[in-house]
Design a protein around this motif. Structure first.
Motif, PDB file in Angstrom:
ATOM      1  N   GLY A  24       0.816  -1.211   0.000  1.00 47.42           N
ATOM      2  CA  GLY A  24       0.000   0.000   0.000  1.00 47.42           C
ATOM      3  C   GLY A  24       0.848   1.259   0.000  1.00 47.42           C
ATOM      4  O   GLY A  24       0.489   2.274  -0.602  1.00 47.42           O
ATOM      5  N   ILE A  25       1.988   1.180   0.721  1.00 46.57           N
ATOM      6  CA  ILE A  25       2.882   2.343   0.739  1.00 46.57           C
ATOM      7  C   ILE A  25       3.439   2.600  -0.657  1.00 46.57           C
ATOM      8  O   ILE A  25       3.536   3.743  -1.107  1.00 46.57           O
ATOM      9  CB  ILE A  25       4.023   2.118   1.747  1.00 46.57           C
ATOM     10  N   SER A  26       3.799   1.527  -1.368  1.00 43.79           N
ATOM     11  CA  SER A  26       4.310   1.659  -2.731  1.00 43.79           C
ATOM     12  C   SER A  26       3.246   2.256  -3.651  1.00 43.79           C
ATOM     13  O   SER A  26       3.531   3.101  -4.498  1.00 43.79           O
ATOM     14  CB  SER A  26       4.769   0.299  -3.249  1.00 43.79           C
ATOM     15  N   THR A  27       2.010   1.810  -3.461  1.00 42.44           N
ATOM     16  CA  THR A  27       0.913   2.348  -4.268  1.00 42.44           C
ATOM     17  C   THR A  27       0.733   3.844  -4.017  1.00 42.44           C
ATOM     18  O   THR A  27       0.603   4.655  -4.947  1.00 42.44           O
ATOM     19  CB  THR A  27      -0.394   1.613  -3.951  1.00 42.44           C
ATOM     20  N   ALA A  28       0.734   4.224  -2.746  1.00 40.16           N
ATOM     21  CA  ALA A  28       0.582   5.636  -2.407  1.00 40.16           C
ATOM     22  C   ALA A  28       1.743   6.458  -2.937  1.00 40.16           C
ATOM     23  O   ALA A  28       1.564   7.589  -3.428  1.00 40.16           O
ATOM     24  CB  ALA A  28       0.460   5.796  -0.895  1.00 40.16           C
ATOM     25  N   LEU A  29       2.954   5.886  -2.850  1.00 39.69           N
ATOM     26  CA  LEU A  29       4.133   6.601  -3.342  1.00 39.69           C
ATOM     27  C   LEU A  29       4.061   6.833  -4.845  1.00 39.69           C
ATOM     28  O   LEU A  29       4.409   7.910  -5.339  1.00 39.69           O
ATOM     29  CB  LEU A  29       5.389   5.819  -2.984  1.00 39.69           C
ATOM     30  N   SER A  30       3.611   5.812  -5.596  1.00 40.93           N
ATOM     31  CA  SER A  30       3.495   5.977  -7.051  1.00 40.93           C
ATOM     32  C   SER A  30       2.493   7.074  -7.386  1.00 40.93           C
ATOM     33  O   SER A  30       2.674   7.845  -8.340  1.00 40.93           O
ATOM     34  CB  SER A  30       3.070   4.662  -7.707  1.00 40.93           C
ATOM     35  N   SER A  31       1.432   7.178  -6.589  1.00 38.84           N
ATOM     36  CA  SER A  31       0.440   8.229  -6.819  1.00 38.84           C
ATOM     37  C   SER A  31       1.035   9.606  -6.522  1.00 38.84           C
ATOM     38  O   SER A  31       0.812  10.567  -7.260  1.00 38.84           O
ATOM     39  CB  SER A  31      -0.794   7.987  -5.960  1.00 38.84           C
ATOM     40  N   LEU A  32       1.796   9.692  -5.426  1.00 39.96           N
ATOM     41  CA  LEU A  32       2.440  10.971  -5.106  1.00 39.96           C
ATOM     42  C   LEU A  32       3.342  11.431  -6.261  1.00 39.96           C
ATOM     43  O   LEU A  32       3.327  12.599  -6.654  1.00 39.96           O
ATOM     44  CB  LEU A  32       3.255  10.835  -3.819  1.00 39.96           C
ATOM     45  N   ARG A  33       4.129  10.508  -6.779  1.00 35.56           N
ATOM     46  CA  ARG A  33       5.034  10.846  -7.877  1.00 35.56           C
ATOM     47  C   ARG A  33       4.271  11.246  -9.131  1.00 35.56           C
ATOM     48  O   ARG A  33       4.615  12.218  -9.812  1.00 35.56           O
ATOM     49  CB  ARG A  33       5.944   9.662  -8.178  1.00 35.56           C
ATOM     50  N   ALA A  40      -3.349  10.954  -1.845  1.00 30.81           N
ATOM     51  CA  ALA A  40      -2.285   9.945  -1.796  1.00 30.81           C
ATOM     52  C   ALA A  40      -1.474  10.091  -0.520  1.00 30.81           C
ATOM     53  O   ALA A  40      -1.064   9.087   0.112  1.00 30.81           O
ATOM     54  CB  ALA A  40      -1.385  10.079  -3.021  1.00 30.81           C
ATOM     55  N   ALA A  41      -1.223  11.358  -0.132  1.00 30.15           N
ATOM     56  CA  ALA A  41      -0.498  11.577   1.132  1.00 30.15           C
ATOM     57  C   ALA A  41      -1.307  11.052   2.309  1.00 30.15           C
ATOM     58  O   ALA A  41      -0.751  10.455   3.256  1.00 30.15           O
ATOM     59  CB  ALA A  41      -0.199  13.068   1.295  1.00 30.15           C
ATOM     60  N   LYS A  42      -2.633  11.254   2.282  1.00 23.52           N
ATOM     61  CA  LYS A  42      -3.497  10.742   3.355  1.00 23.52           C
ATOM     62  C   LYS A  42      -3.486   9.226   3.376  1.00 23.52           C
ATOM     63  O   LYS A  42      -3.467   8.605   4.448  1.00 23.52           O
ATOM     64  CB  LYS A  42      -4.917  11.268   3.138  1.00 23.52           C
ATOM     65  N   LEU A  43      -3.479   8.616   2.182  1.00 28.28           N
ATOM     66  CA  LEU A  43      -3.411   7.160   2.104  1.00 28.28           C
ATOM     67  C   LEU A  43      -2.135   6.644   2.745  1.00 28.28           C
ATOM     68  O   LEU A  43      -2.148   5.681   3.533  1.00 28.28           O
ATOM     69  CB  LEU A  43      -3.485   6.716   0.636  1.00 28.28           C
ATOM     70  N   MET A  44      -1.009   7.277   2.400  1.00 29.42           N
ATOM     71  CA  MET A  44       0.262   6.834   2.972  1.00 29.42           C
ATOM     72  C   MET A  44       0.258   7.016   4.487  1.00 29.42           C
ATOM     73  O   MET A  44       0.745   6.141   5.239  1.00 29.42           O
ATOM     74  CB  MET A  44       1.417   7.620   2.343  1.00 29.42           C
TER      75      MET A  44
END
Length: 460
Positions: free
Chosen positions: A7-16, A440-444
């Motif tokens: 999930g962290i990887s998913t959120a990070l990809s969204s942030l980028r 995405a930041a909230k997700l992370m």
């Protein structure tokens, strides 16, 4: 199966991805007033699970693993751009033709009190006055002065046409130089774009610069372009290659630089690499070549016809008469074209106003010369035909230029609405990417809190 930390990887990809979307929108906004800039768009696609290939004793998580930015694309409509280039070439051609006809009309200045028609009318009127006063030296002098004014008017018109020709030739030479420079730069940009594409690097700004140069070539010479799969464009001039990938060719302008030499050595275009003819019938250069080879020689020839008719008509009648001393009339003019025609006699007594050789000043020959004004085959008719043809053709050129300008402006507007930057749209995109970034930041943050609970609180 997906990792606990996926999930962290998913959120990070969204942030980028959302950050890149913000950067692209910022680039669009920064270049809203940059000529030739094409609006860019971030192409996002979802990332699939770890594997989409079935395996024994394996179970895949049906949820993907984030978002990927595949490319940053330029918003272009190739069919619309091809038509824009075509109409730009047509617009530049018709605009050039309208301008050259305006310049030629300014030479003749008809109707006006100082034009050649007014000088001719005064010339014939002075002959009529002389027929009534054949022995008056002042009237004879006036006839000579007005005859000289007509010749001078023809000389001046030819000189002005020659000046326009020289200016048009210099303009054509400058256009050829601009074409060669633009073609070489397009080839260089093609090389950079191809290398960037192979290396997976962005090349949108390079492509914008190149496409602006292609449009410039369309304006200059009616050039057309074809996009290759490699990202390069090939540029052609009426079927002949000007740019092919990373290689370009150059044009050369040949032929007469002056109007007097045009007939023996008409201007032409060739490719410098093999000397083959280069055909250019559109754009600024196409208009210049038509001006040099058709428009200006045509009206210079018509002006020469007026001069020849004037000299032949006046000399023919003048030599049938007799001067104040009873001698046969001499040629009134020398020269048979607009450049060389001039007065032949300098003594007022040599004006052959009489129709008899007995010394009696009857003025009948002066009367015959005055009647040329109403002749159906005299120089006035030839000149009026020139002016009438010029007026009709110039009006047609102006109408074509105005119509083509409207067509081109409409297409430019359509092109701008497709590829140009809309501030309203970019503001909307900024808000969209901002909200997505915050989410995405909230997700992370949420996943982090969840994992913190799992790691630190489980088993107590």
């Amino acid at each position: 199966m997906s990792s606990t930390f996926s999930g962290i990887s998913t959120a990070l990809s969204s942030l980028r991805a959302q950050r890149q979307g913000l950067d692209v929108s910022g680039q669009n906004i920064a270049n809203v007033n940059t000529e030739g800039y094409s609006r860019q768009r971030t192409e996002m696609s979802s990332v699939e699970g770890v594997s989409n290939v079935p395996t024994i004793w394996a179970k895949q998580d049906p949820v993907g693993t984030g978002v990927n930015v595949g490319d940053v694309t330029r918003i272009r409509d190739e069919l619309l751009e091809a038509r824009v280039r075509t109409e730009h070439g047509n617009n530049a051609y018709h605009s050039g033709q309208s301008q050259i006809y305006d310049s030629v009309q300014a030479v003749f200045k008809e109707p006006s009190d100082t034009g050649l028609q007014e000088r001719l009318s005064s010339f014939w009127s002075d002959w009529q006055d002389l027929s009534n006063q054949p022995g008056d030296g002042a009237v004879r002098t006036k006839v000579m002065q007005q005859g000289g004014a007509v010749a001078t008017g023809l000389n001046q018109a030819h000189t002005q046409l020659s000046t326009i020709y020289s200016s048009s030739h210099a303009g054509a030479a400058a256009q050829v130089k601009d074409i060669n420079t633009a073609a070489a730069e397009i080839a260089s940009l093609n090389k950079g774009i191809m290398q960037a594409k192979v290396g997976g690097l962005p090349a949108n700004e390079l492509a914008d610069r190149r496409d602006a140069l292609v449009l410039k070539l369309a304006d200059l010479a009616g050039a057309t372009a074809t996009v290759r799969d490699t990202g390069a464009v090939d540029v052609s001039l009426f079927g002949s290659t000007l740019v092919s990938g990373t290689a370009s060719r150059a044009l050369a302008l040949n032929g007469a630089e002056t109007l007097s030499e045009q007939g023996a050595n008409p201007p032409s275009l060739t490719f410098t690499d093999n000397g083959q003819p280069a055909i250019v019938t559109s754009g600024e250069l196409g208009s210049s070549m038509d001006s040099l080879n058709t428009v200006l020689p045509k009206y210079a020839k018509s002006l020469d016809d007026v001069a020849a008719k004037l000299a032949a008509t006046v000399n023919g009648i003048h030599q049938n008469g007799f001067d104040r001393n009873g001698d046969a009339g001499e040629p009134f003019y020398t020269g048979t074209d607009a450049k060389s025609i001039t007065m032949s006699i300098t003594d007022p007594d040599k004006v052959a106003a009489s129709g008899s050789a007995n010394g009696r000043l009857d003025g009948s020959n002066a009367d015959a010369l005055g009647d040329v004004a109403t002749s159906g085959t005299g120089p006035d008719v030839t000149y009026r035909q020139l002016v009438a043809d010029l007026g009709v053709t110039a009006k047609s050129a102006t109408l074509k230029a105005e119509t083509q300008s409207t067509i081109t402006a409409d297409l430019d507007s359509n092109h701008q609405s497709t590829s140009g930057v809309s501030l309203d749209e970019e503001m909307s995109n900024l808000l969209q990417y901002q909200r997505a970034y915050e989410a995405a930041a909230k997700l992370m943050s949420t996943i982090d809190q969840t994992l913190n609970t799992l790691i630190n609180n489980t088993g107590r």
